[in-house]
Design a protein around this motif. Sequence first.
Motif, short mmCIF file in Angstrom:
data_model
loop_
_atom_site.label_atom_id
_atom_site.label_comp_id
_atom_site.label_asym_id
_atom_site.label_seq_id
_atom_site.Cartn_x
_atom_site.Cartn_y
_atom_site.Cartn_z
N GLU A 44 0.96 -1.32 0.07
CA GLU A 44 0.19 0.13 0.10
C GLU A 44 1.03 1.18 -0.03
O GLU A 44 2.06 1.28 0.62
N ILE A 46 0.25 5.22 1.04
CA ILE A 46 -0.32 6.42 1.58
C ILE A 46 0.00 8.23 1.11
O ILE A 46 1.32 7.90 1.84
N LEU A 58 4.15 0.58 2.59
CA LEU A 58 4.31 0.35 3.13
C LEU A 58 4.30 -1.23 2.29
O LEU A 58 3.76 -1.42 1.39
N THR A 81 -5.65 -5.53 4.82
CA THR A 81 -4.68 -4.77 5.91
C THR A 81 -5.55 -4.11 6.16
O THR A 81 -6.45 -3.83 6.89
N VAL A 83 -4.28 -0.14 8.97
CA VAL A 83 -3.00 0.33 8.26
C VAL A 83 -3.06 1.51 10.19
O VAL A 83 -4.69 2.00 9.91
N ASP A 84 -2.70 1.80 11.00
CA ASP A 84 -2.57 2.26 12.11
C ASP A 84 -2.80 3.97 11.39
O ASP A 84 -1.71 3.96 10.42
N ILE A 86 -1.23 7.83 11.55
CA ILE A 86 0.88 7.55 11.28
C ILE A 86 0.85 8.56 11.80
O ILE A 86 0.35 9.66 11.73
N LEU A 96 3.61 -0.20 10.91
CA LEU A 96 2.07 1.17 10.55
C LEU A 96 1.23 -0.15 10.71
O LEU A 96 0.20 0.37 9.95
N GLY A 97 1.37 -1.09 10.15
CA GLY A 97 -0.33 -1.99 10.51
C GLY A 97 0.21 -3.39 10.18
O GLY A 97 1.08 -3.80 9.97
N SER A 115 7.62 0.32 7.26
CA SER A 115 8.38 1.38 6.38
C SER A 115 8.67 1.30 5.07
O SER A 115 10.11 0.82 5.86
#
Length: 144
Positions: A44, A46, A58, A81, A83-84, A86, A96-97, A115
């Motif tokens: 991904e 972002i 990611l 997925t 994702v937290d 950021i 990050l996820g 990352s």
Amino acid sequence: MRLIAIVLGEESSKVRNAETISLLDYGFNTVKVQMLKKKGEKIEEIEVEKGSKNKIVLVTENDLSVLQDKGTKDKKYTIETNVDQIKLPVKKGDALGTITVSEKGKIITRQNLISKNSIDKLSYFQLILNTLKKAVTGDIKCNL
């Protein structure tokens, strides 16, 4: 694929070695690995605000694979997925996820998304300069 064989209670090392070889042969002959994503594969991208770069990529932390019986077709799995949020700065390799593989609602495996690049948080001065540049070029987005 790695297999571990443990054989206990055999009379001699010769018998123990033969049993170990038999167990490992069975494992390698009946199971295969289905590779879903390679280590470091882009999952991904972002967009990031107020960072030294506009986007963060990611990737998978390790190979993402599942075990299957040999002789069966590769199965279709659901890959999700998560994702937290950021928070800058982000260093290369930060988790990050997560990426989750499931089949019919049952989770098969899960691992971290990390990352691929580092991103620093912009200072207030850099933010003001970026805003001025956007104002001059007409790239400012207005949320009304």
